[in-house]
Scaffold this motif. Structure first.
Motif, PDB file in Angstrom:
ATOM      1  N   ALA A   6     -81.592 -74.188 -36.660  1.00  0.00           N
ATOM      2  CA  ALA A   6     -82.547 -74.718 -38.092  1.00  0.00           C
ATOM      3  C   ALA A   6     -81.952 -75.676 -38.613  1.00  0.00           C
ATOM      4  CB  ALA A   6     -81.907 -73.868 -39.381  1.00  0.00           C
ATOM      5  N   CYS A   7     -82.467 -77.021 -39.243  1.00  0.00           N
ATOM      6  CA  CYS A   7     -82.661 -78.230 -40.013  1.00  0.00           C
ATOM      7  C   CYS A   7     -82.317 -78.383 -40.672  1.00  0.00           C
ATOM      8  CB  CYS A   7     -83.381 -79.949 -39.370  1.00  0.00           C
ATOM      9  SG  CYS A   7     -82.889 -80.912 -38.739  1.00  0.00           S
ATOM     10  N   ARG A   8     -80.896 -78.806 -41.334  1.00  0.00           N
ATOM     11  CA  ARG A   8     -80.590 -79.399 -42.738  1.00  0.00           C
ATOM     12  C   ARG A   8     -81.370 -79.872 -43.906  1.00  0.00           C
ATOM     13  NH1 ARG A   8     -74.064 -79.002 -43.912  1.00  0.00           N
ATOM     14  NH2 ARG A   8     -73.759 -76.897 -42.046  1.00  0.00           N
ATOM     15  N   LEU A  15     -82.760 -88.484 -46.020  1.00  0.00           N
ATOM     16  CA  LEU A  15     -81.324 -88.070 -45.865  1.00  0.00           C
ATOM     17  C   LEU A  15     -81.075 -86.778 -45.716  1.00  0.00           C
ATOM     18  CD1 LEU A  15     -78.644 -90.946 -46.761  1.00  0.00           C
ATOM     19  CD2 LEU A  15     -79.818 -90.111 -44.519  1.00  0.00           C
ATOM     20  N   MET A  16     -80.503 -86.536 -44.493  1.00  0.00           N
ATOM     21  CA  MET A  16     -80.189 -84.615 -44.435  1.00  0.00           C
ATOM     22  C   MET A  16     -78.568 -85.552 -44.190  1.00  0.00           C
ATOM     23  SD  MET A  16     -83.593 -83.260 -42.272  1.00  0.00           S
ATOM     24  CE  MET A  16     -83.427 -85.399 -41.501  1.00  0.00           C
ATOM     25  N   LEU A  17     -77.795 -84.568 -44.958  1.00  0.00           N
ATOM     26  CA  LEU A  17     -76.509 -85.013 -44.701  1.00  0.00           C
ATOM     27  C   LEU A  17     -75.600 -84.026 -44.499  1.00  0.00           C
ATOM     28  CD1 LEU A  17     -76.163 -87.359 -48.856  1.00  0.00           C
ATOM     29  CD2 LEU A  17     -77.053 -88.005 -45.978  1.00  0.00           C
ATOM     30  N   GLY A  73     -85.179 -88.683 -33.704  1.00  0.00           N
ATOM     31  CA  GLY A  73     -85.252 -87.393 -34.451  1.00  0.00           C
ATOM     32  C   GLY A  73     -84.938 -86.398 -32.954  1.00  0.00           C
ATOM     33  N   PHE A  74     -85.359 -84.900 -33.110  1.00  0.00           N
ATOM     34  CA  PHE A  74     -84.730 -84.406 -31.625  1.00  0.00           C
ATOM     35  C   PHE A  74     -86.298 -83.015 -32.244  1.00  0.00           C
ATOM     36  CE2 PHE A  74     -82.364 -80.532 -34.343  1.00  0.00           C
ATOM     37  CZ  PHE A  74     -82.310 -80.925 -35.845  1.00  0.00           C
ATOM     38  N   THR A  75     -86.272 -82.073 -30.802  1.00  0.00           N
ATOM     39  CA  THR A  75     -88.100 -81.486 -30.675  1.00  0.00           C
ATOM     40  C   THR A  75     -87.278 -80.412 -31.787  1.00  0.00           C
ATOM     41  OG1 THR A  75     -86.792 -80.624 -28.921  1.00  0.00           O
ATOM     42  CG2 THR A  75     -88.068 -82.384 -28.830  1.00  0.00           C
ATOM     43  N   TYR A  76     -85.720 -79.601 -31.686  1.00  0.00           N
ATOM     44  CA  TYR A  76     -85.781 -78.722 -32.579  1.00  0.00           C
ATOM     45  C   TYR A  76     -85.790 -78.668 -34.137  1.00  0.00           C
ATOM     46  CZ  TYR A  76     -84.163 -76.255 -27.885  1.00  0.00           C
ATOM     47  OH  TYR A  76     -84.394 -75.592 -27.133  1.00  0.00           O
ATOM     48  N   CYS A  77     -86.030 -79.770 -34.562  1.00  0.00           N
ATOM     49  CA  CYS A  77     -85.949 -80.290 -35.831  1.00  0.00           C
ATOM     50  C   CYS A  77     -87.222 -79.152 -36.381  1.00  0.00           C
ATOM     51  CB  CYS A  77     -86.484 -81.626 -36.518  1.00  0.00           C
ATOM     52  SG  CYS A  77     -86.154 -82.483 -37.990  1.00  0.00           S
ATOM     53  N   PRO A  78     -87.167 -78.510 -37.141  1.00  0.00           N
ATOM     54  CA  PRO A  78     -88.352 -77.598 -38.107  1.00  0.00           C
ATOM     55  C   PRO A  78     -89.130 -78.544 -39.009  1.00  0.00           C
ATOM     56  CG  PRO A  78     -86.023 -77.002 -39.442  1.00  0.00           C
ATOM     57  CD  PRO A  78     -85.718 -78.275 -38.027  1.00  0.00           C
ATOM     58  N   ASP A  79     -88.705 -79.378 -39.665  1.00  0.00           N
ATOM     59  CA  ASP A  79     -90.211 -80.111 -40.582  1.00  0.00           C
ATOM     60  C   ASP A  79     -90.396 -80.962 -40.532  1.00  0.00           C
ATOM     61  OD1 ASP A  79     -87.933 -79.880 -42.119  1.00  0.00           O
ATOM     62  OD2 ASP A  79     -88.652 -78.427 -43.105  1.00  0.00           O
ATOM     63  N   VAL A  80     -88.728 -82.095 -40.837  1.00  0.00           N
ATOM     64  CA  VAL A  80     -88.563 -83.362 -40.708  1.00  0.00           C
ATOM     65  C   VAL A  80     -89.810 -84.748 -40.081  1.00  0.00           C
ATOM     66  CG1 VAL A  80     -87.789 -85.559 -41.611  1.00  0.00           C
ATOM     67  CG2 VAL A  80     -86.979 -83.566 -42.900  1.00  0.00           C
ATOM     68  N   CYS A  81     -88.986 -83.938 -38.415  1.00  0.00           N
ATOM     69  CA  CYS A  81     -89.601 -84.968 -37.458  1.00  0.00           C
ATOM     70  C   CYS A  81     -90.921 -83.965 -37.183  1.00  0.00           C
ATOM     71  CB  CYS A  81     -88.730 -84.565 -36.143  1.00  0.00           C
ATOM     72  SG  CYS A  81     -87.132 -85.494 -36.485  1.00  0.00           S
TER      73      CYS A  81
HETATM   74 NI    NI Z   1     -85.671 -83.985 -37.716  1.00  0.00          NI
END
Ligand code: NI
Length: 206
Positions: A6-8, A15-17, A73-81
């Protein structure tokens, strides 16, 4: 596509802090990074040397003569990326043939999972010309620092691979000489990107 971690998301749209964990720790806080970008306090962008999703070494110089859309970003990021990458892909489609002088780049902040092979499966989902870039921890950190990107690995459990990566998610627009023009915030629509980019394509001097 399955996303294991999960990506917070949700602290804010921009921002994801979260506190940085040990290891490849960022030198500056998200607040400092935001401040630099918002008020243009420091130059944005610069040289990088990374490996693309086909295994070839790529540097910033490879893209001179084109506008660059640079996204970390990163490929496992669930929604923002994925949302932003979709918008980038759609904007390029909307630009049509002219869009070929825009090079989209996706630079991973999760080198452990985002190998060239993994990126090769991921980037074509968004646009056939999207280039995925990875590299050594130092090379990625150097590129991120140049672009004023905050990222930090955040553990989600006991297992070593149970983590997410908090990161700023600005979309950087660079001119044909690699100079910084500005950023699109996360969540920018494809239409808005087209509106900003299209006038620059009509006039190659811009
Ligand atoms: Ni992301």
């Amino acid at each position: 596509m399955m996303f294991r971690a999960a990506c917070r998301v949700g602290v804010s749209l921009w921002l994801m802090l979260a506190p940085a964990c040990a290891g490849d720790a960022p030198a500056r806080s998200p607040a400092e990074i935001m401040d630099i970008l918002m008020w243009n306090r420091e130059p944005v962008g610069g040289p990088f040397e990374l490996t693309d999703h086909t295994g070839h070494v790529r540097t910033n110089n490879d893209f001179r003569g084109k506008l660059m859309l640079v996204y970390f970003g990163f490929t496992y990021c669930p929604d923002v990326c994925p949302t932003d990458l979709q918008a980038i892909g759609l904007a390029l489609d909307k630009l049509g043939k002219d869009g070929e002088s825009v090079q989209p780049l996706f630079i991973t902040v999760d080198r452990a999972r985002d190998t060239a092979e993994h990126l090769a499966q991921y980037v074509p989902m968004f646009h056939p010309r999207l280039i995925g870039l990875t590299g050594s921890a130092e090379a990625i950190r150097k590129a991120a620092d140049a672009y004023k990107v905050y990222y930090a690995k955040v553990s989600l459990g006991k297992a070593a691979d149970d983590y997410t990566v908090d990161h700023t998610a600005f979309i950087y627009l660079m001119d044909r000489d690699g100079n910084y023009l500005g950023f699109f915030p996360p969540g920018t629509s494809a239409d808005r990107m087209v509106e900003i980019i299209r006038p620059r394509l009509a006039d190659p001097a811009r």
